[in-house]
Design a protein around this motif. Structure first.
Motif, PDB file in Angstrom:
ATOM      1  N   SER A  33       1.350  -1.308   0.447  1.00 49.95           N
ATOM      2  CA  SER A  33      -0.267  -0.007  -0.309  1.00 49.95           C
ATOM      3  C   SER A  33       0.711   1.296   0.184  1.00 49.95           C
ATOM      4  CB  SER A  33      -1.106  -0.291   0.961  1.00 49.95           C
ATOM      5  OG  SER A  33      -0.220  -0.635   2.196  1.00 49.95           O
ATOM      6  N   PRO A 282      -5.788   1.374  20.507  1.00 52.41           N
ATOM      7  CA  PRO A 282      -5.563   1.732  18.586  1.00 52.41           C
ATOM      8  C   PRO A 282      -4.123   2.486  18.209  1.00 52.41           C
ATOM      9  CG  PRO A 282      -7.065   1.981  19.579  1.00 52.41           C
ATOM     10  CD  PRO A 282      -5.992   1.766  20.890  1.00 52.41           C
ATOM     11  N   TYR A 469       5.505   1.783   7.282  1.00 49.62           N
ATOM     12  CA  TYR A 469       4.308   2.429   7.097  1.00 49.62           C
ATOM     13  C   TYR A 469       2.924   3.731   8.123  1.00 49.62           C
ATOM     14  CZ  TYR A 469      -1.233   2.008   5.517  1.00 49.62           C
ATOM     15  OH  TYR A 469      -2.735   2.201   5.355  1.00 49.62           O
ATOM     16  N   TYR A 473       2.008   7.053   7.630  1.00 55.51           N
ATOM     17  CA  TYR A 473       0.445   7.589   7.874  1.00 55.51           C
ATOM     18  C   TYR A 473       0.506   8.922   8.306  1.00 55.51           C
ATOM     19  CZ  TYR A 473      -4.495   6.749  10.246  1.00 55.51           C
ATOM     20  OH  TYR A 473      -5.583   6.717   9.965  1.00 55.51           O
ATOM     21  N   HIS A 477      -1.587  11.887   7.242  1.00 55.73           N
ATOM     22  CA  HIS A 477      -2.447  12.466   7.690  1.00 55.73           C
ATOM     23  C   HIS A 477      -1.900  13.311   9.113  1.00 55.73           C
ATOM     24  CE1 HIS A 477      -4.742   9.662   5.487  1.00 55.73           C
ATOM     25  NE2 HIS A 477      -3.541   8.648   5.697  1.00 55.73           N
ATOM     26  N   HIS A 482      -7.420  10.511  14.976  1.00 49.21           N
ATOM     27  CA  HIS A 482      -8.487  10.187  16.194  1.00 49.21           C
ATOM     28  C   HIS A 482      -8.307   8.724  16.392  1.00 49.21           C
ATOM     29  CE1 HIS A 482      -7.117   8.081  11.775  1.00 49.21           C
ATOM     30  NE2 HIS A 482      -7.579   6.988  12.299  1.00 49.21           N
ATOM     31  N   LEU A 483      -7.148   8.428  16.719  1.00 48.83           N
ATOM     32  CA  LEU A 483      -6.744   7.500  18.162  1.00 48.83           C
ATOM     33  C   LEU A 483      -5.922   7.880  19.449  1.00 48.83           C
ATOM     34  CD1 LEU A 483      -4.557   5.727  14.850  1.00 48.83           C
ATOM     35  CD2 LEU A 483      -6.655   4.771  15.692  1.00 48.83           C
TER      36      LEU A 483
ATOM     37  N   LEU B 272     -11.709   2.669  13.685  1.00 46.76           N
ATOM     38  CA  LEU B 272     -11.916   3.294  14.543  1.00 46.76           C
ATOM     39  C   LEU B 272     -11.744   5.066  14.276  1.00 46.76           C
ATOM     40  CD1 LEU B 272      -9.436   2.551  16.399  1.00 46.76           C
ATOM     41  CD2 LEU B 272     -11.464   2.355  17.489  1.00 46.76           C
ATOM     42  N   ILE B 273     -11.908   5.128  12.753  1.00 43.79           N
ATOM     43  CA  ILE B 273     -12.878   6.217  12.065  1.00 43.79           C
ATOM     44  C   ILE B 273     -14.376   7.155  12.422  1.00 43.79           C
ATOM     45  CG2 ILE B 273     -13.317   7.189   9.966  1.00 43.79           C
ATOM     46  CD1 ILE B 273     -10.605   6.835  10.355  1.00 43.79           C
ATOM     47  N   PRO B 277     -11.563   6.083  20.091  1.00 42.29           N
ATOM     48  CA  PRO B 277     -10.528   4.980  20.242  1.00 42.29           C
ATOM     49  C   PRO B 277     -10.541   4.287  22.043  1.00 42.29           C
ATOM     50  CG  PRO B 277      -9.857   6.946  20.169  1.00 42.29           C
ATOM     51  CD  PRO B 277     -11.123   7.678  19.682  1.00 42.29           C
ATOM     52  N   ALA B 454     -10.684   8.258   2.594  1.00 44.96           N
ATOM     53  CA  ALA B 454      -8.964   8.384   3.057  1.00 44.96           C
ATOM     54  C   ALA B 454      -8.514   7.469   3.840  1.00 44.96           C
ATOM     55  CB  ALA B 454      -8.390   9.177   2.244  1.00 44.96           C
ATOM     56  N   LEU B 455      -9.485   7.813   5.185  1.00 48.06           N
ATOM     57  CA  LEU B 455      -8.949   7.343   6.417  1.00 48.06           C
ATOM     58  C   LEU B 455      -8.538   6.163   7.012  1.00 48.06           C
ATOM     59  CD1 LEU B 455      -8.608  10.281   9.614  1.00 48.06           C
ATOM     60  CD2 LEU B 455      -6.407   9.261   8.809  1.00 48.06           C
ATOM     61  N   ASP B 458      -6.858   3.854   4.662  1.00 48.42           N
ATOM     62  CA  ASP B 458      -5.751   3.848   4.315  1.00 48.42           C
ATOM     63  C   ASP B 458      -5.161   2.959   5.705  1.00 48.42           C
ATOM     64  OD1 ASP B 458      -2.951   4.512   4.731  1.00 48.42           O
ATOM     65  OD2 ASP B 458      -2.978   6.689   4.604  1.00 48.42           O
ATOM     66  N   ARG B 459      -5.313   1.628   5.426  1.00 47.23           N
ATOM     67  CA  ARG B 459      -4.328   0.531   6.503  1.00 47.23           C
ATOM     68  C   ARG B 459      -3.797  -0.103   5.666  1.00 47.23           C
ATOM     69  NH1 ARG B 459     -11.003  -0.391   4.877  1.00 47.23           N
ATOM     70  NH2 ARG B 459     -10.299  -0.689   2.569  1.00 47.23           N
ATOM     71  N   PRO B 460      -2.801  -1.189   6.420  1.00 48.24           N
ATOM     72  CA  PRO B 460      -1.221  -1.337   6.197  1.00 48.24           C
ATOM     73  C   PRO B 460      -2.398  -2.962   5.353  1.00 48.24           C
ATOM     74  CG  PRO B 460      -1.149  -1.441   8.446  1.00 48.24           C
ATOM     75  CD  PRO B 460      -2.482  -0.879   8.011  1.00 48.24           C
ATOM     76  N   VAL B 461      -3.123  -3.907   6.043  1.00 51.07           N
ATOM     77  CA  VAL B 461      -3.398  -4.503   4.645  1.00 51.07           C
ATOM     78  C   VAL B 461      -4.869  -4.537   4.657  1.00 51.07           C
ATOM     79  CG1 VAL B 461      -4.027  -7.159   5.020  1.00 51.07           C
ATOM     80  CG2 VAL B 461      -2.035  -6.033   5.984  1.00 51.07           C
TER      81      VAL B 461
END
Lengths: 533, 533
Positions: A33, A282, A469, A473, A477, A482-483, B272-273, B277, B454-455, B458-461
């Motif tokens: 990604s 998270p 990654y 990230y 952003h 948000h975490l 978590l969007i 959290p 977009a958030l 956006d994730r590794p997998v």
């Protein structure tokens, strides 16, 4: 036999050269990604072995096209330039000789202990104070270098990557108003976990230096709870000078704990194969094993290690590359009695009577050697990088913890059957031979470490890719707000709902009293009535 | 205009056919770490929309070469066979007509409410009881089908994949002595979180149906804490019949909570969007958006939707595919006044006066339509699958929550600016038009949902790959025991260290009393001495 490593200045060392080739083979394994976003990253690393994982990320970020700037003191133990990043050098109030003297203190502590326990403890404590002082000096020389800080402020960095055990980078990030990515093994007294707002129930999350497991007796839970209660105080004591620096540098009434609680992502160099399972937040990402990418072994070593009986790798980490003479001869005596070859990282004076099967080198390609199929055993101080290299390549270990997290690491690996622990302070040729022969000849060690290794390497994304990654990230952003858990902004009375509990308890108490009063009243009236009757 | 979906039996439905093609395009995106290990997986799914994500994993596991067996009741709302897995059908004590009558209860509740609040609440409650009864009946007919259970026991399954909100699969896994992978949105009263041993501080983790955010006032924290304290009791009440089934089926004194605490991996369909959290356990994996793989839109729809003004997608989920006549005309009246085309999933009788820009279909390729660049708005009940499809393809939403987690989902998306909430029970043409025009014409909704999207992406997998990865992981390693926290085995007095706190408080109290006594004694002696003087 001995090839002393370049120890002066930060000109490219052998190691720096070698580790530049980490990435030659793994282009294919880079994250699927990866985006086209290219950013500007500031890296404020910590010296010593902590540099290993940090450098891996800095290099990989640079290789992917990001602009990477690493801030390095002009004298350091092992930090230096790399192929894929720029460096900003800052002056420090000490010289190489002083660093070497601090580093060699370990050698002194290894002396055959005719010294009493008190003397040794005092020595160890004074050594720790020296290290802390060195850290403070380095931090201050960076933070209060106005021209460098204002130069950094003008570079438009997107984020700071740092090891918050030394929170210099975190303070700079706050000053510059940019998000932080932390890469760390952990901070003493759970400052990391507490700053991240992560619950650690003392009933089953053992505090670090207690040596407890996650299954505690009542007595152990009492001690563990007391330690947990003391932790905030202890970390205040440990970081009080950084708290002062924070106040002075940032010009706001803020301590290290509060600055750290603003971190966007925590990359933790741990793996639950070795740690006890516990709650995580998270924004905590586990990247234990970030340093295990296989490089190409040095050709001269490759030909030397090949042989019928295989070989043993022997290193004691960045800080202990040299031993007192009588300790060295204990090891050499033991090695003389095994058929395996031994490669020993050793920067001191090489004795005359080195057996033929032993090679002492100022620097060894530890990870590559362990990846070689001929590696039969790994004699290690059980530092947080070494154990992952041993684990990754499934080499049974003879562990000789010296300090820091090493006793914990060694115990966890021994509990899982991946090796044995030998006390380096009271070591004899016999005890070493016994430990070494056990892991060399009892196949259960090899089997157990292979099982552990398989579990450790079974993960959806490689630790280095995952670290890169999340670093990208945060840069893409502008943080990871948000975490961030809302619990961080509560005081501890609110966090643990002590005010709510007090209210509920009062209500229950009030009801209880009312009921008792009512009953008394009824009883009195009843008894009066009876008397009248 | 109307193409009614095949509603009877579980012969391959249009939907089943369509979703078989999910995987045609994404071979390249499959996990890089796929191994050669091929296993044998039992899937015990839950009916309704819960089937969507479960089917995606079952299909993908089968496509990768694993043997996959899905246990399905002979009558169900939407479960059926697929290209890549086998099915085991078991008889149930109800027929299609009964299921349809339960499903159509929603329609009744949508009636223009001349009915009082009490009557409506009573109706809703009786509907919930009916659904629960249906779930119990299905579970019992599977658990006490001895021949099927012993047939399953002989298949040598490596693991069970299930949705533990209905813990049938978890009970079977325990009976068969194999590990469980859970795929779920959540279980009422935090049974999932509590069983996993995951801390949920009531100070900032709002309980589900309170509607609170993670920033609570004192009063809200009091209510939240009370709810948290009641949760174990409430989940005992909700699952008491399953507790009985567990006892009867397993022949051991064990409840659902204890069975669930043995789960190897929790795949949580959240992101978590949208969620606040909070702490997680290492065996919890977030896979929200598992259902968003883009399929190919049906050709007939593709040509119809293309047009200058774009189109609106309108679906109310599996359970509400039909509306009372007067409610239908409210929607049609509003749609008549917008230039966009509208595709509406509708299984009821299509009225005569449908405007030209509206297409009512028994089944729509919702995800594909939302992925089409012409999609301008999504009218949705805010179910946990729909919102991720809207989010993934960045389509602003008009949300009409009906029950379950939908109010929560809608509120979270509205808070983030991704859409508006309209009350479906009191809806008018005007209120619908207002909401619809807001998301169609105010660009901020589109911008906000694009940022969120977009958030989210956006994730590794990818979530589906990640789900498959952890499912395979559990199968490969026969569980994930090293991820199980020790806290699960403690009772709540030990877990919260109440015994330790009691001891420490006693010690403090004792010291206090001793000090007071000593002081009294001293004071007395002193005053006596003075008197004597």
């Amino acid at each position: 036999v001995c090839v002393p490593a370049a120890k002066h200045g930060y000109a490219k060392t052998e190691e720096a050269e070698a580790s530049d080739t980490i990435f030659a083979n793994d282009t294919a394994s880079s994250s699927s990604s990866s985006s086209s976003y290219l950013g500007n990253l500031l890296v404020v690393p910590m010296d010593g072995s902590h540099w290993v994982g940090m450098k891996a990320i800095a290099q990989e970020m640079g290789r992917r096209g990001h602009r990477v700037t690493v801030v390095i003191p002009e004298v350091s133990i092992r930090m230096g330039p790399g192929k894929y990043y720029d460096t900003e050098i800052h002056p420090v109030p000490y010289d190489r000789a002083y660093i070497d003297s601090v580093a060699s203190a370990h050698k002194d502590m290894m002396q055959k202990s005719s010294q009493s326990f008190m003397v040794r403890t005092k020595k160890r404590f004074s050594h720790i104070l020296k290290v802390i002082d060195l850290i403070h000096g380095t931090a201050e020389s960076l933070l209060f270098n106005d021209s460098l800080i204002s130069h950094l402020a003008q570079q438009g960095f997107d984020a700071v990557l740092t090891d918050p055990m030394v929170p210099t980078g975190s303070l700079i990030a706050r000053k510059l108003g940019i998000p932080t990515i932390n890469l760390l093994r952990g901070i003493p007294f759970s400052l990391d976990v507490n700053s991240a707002g992560c619950p650690s129930p003392p009933s089953y999350v053992p505090r670090f230096f207690t040596g407890y497991s996650d299954k505690m007796s009542f007595k152990e839970r009492v001690v563990n709870t007391l330690v947990a209660l003391l932790e905030p105080l202890l970390s205040r004591l440990l970081y009080w000078r950084f708290d002062q620096m924070a106040y002075q540098f940032l010009g706001e009434e803020v301590g290290v704990a509060e600055v750290l609680s603003d971190s966007a992502i925590w990359l933790l160099r741990i793996d639950l194969i070795l740690e006890f399972p516990r709650p995580l937040m998270p924004n905590m990402v586990l990247v234990g094993g970030i340093n295990c990418n296989v490089r190409n072994p040095l050709p001269e070593v490759r030909s030397w290690v090949s042989g019928e009986f295989g070989f043993v790798v022997f290193t004691l980490g960045t800080m202990v590359s040299d031993l007192p003479e009588e300790k060295t001869s204990i090891f050499l005596e033991a090695f003389r009695q095994i058929p395996q070859k031994v490669i020993w990282r050793y920067t001191g004076q090489v004795p005359d009577n080195v057996p033929e099967n032993v090679k002492m080198m100022g620097w060894v390609p530890q990870n590559d050697l362990l990846a070689h199929p001929g590696a039969r055993a790994f004699i290690t101080h059980a530092g947080s990088h070494g154990i992952f290299e041993g684990l990754c390549h499934a080499v049974p270990m003879v562990m000789m913890p010296i300090g820091a997290d090493q006793h914990h690491n060694a115990q966890r690996l021994a509990d899982k059957g991946a090796g044995v622990v030998v006390d380096i302070f009271s070591i004899t040729t016999e005890s070493l031979l016994q430990g070494l022969n056990e892991v060399l000849h009892d196949v259960r060690y090899k089997e157990d470490v292979q099982k552990l290794s398989a579990l450790h390497k079974d993960r959806p994304v490689e630790p280095l890719d995952l670290s890169v990654y999340w670093t990208e990230y945060v840069m893409r952003h502008k943080g990871a707000k948000h975490l961030k858990p809302a619990g961080i902004d509560l005081n501890w009375i609110q966090y643990f709902c002590l005010d709510v509990i007090a209210l509920l308890a009062s209500v229950v108490l009030l009801f209880g009293i009312l009921i008792v009063k009512c009953m008394k009243l009824c009883f009195r009236k009843l008894s009066r009535k009876r008397k009248r009757d």
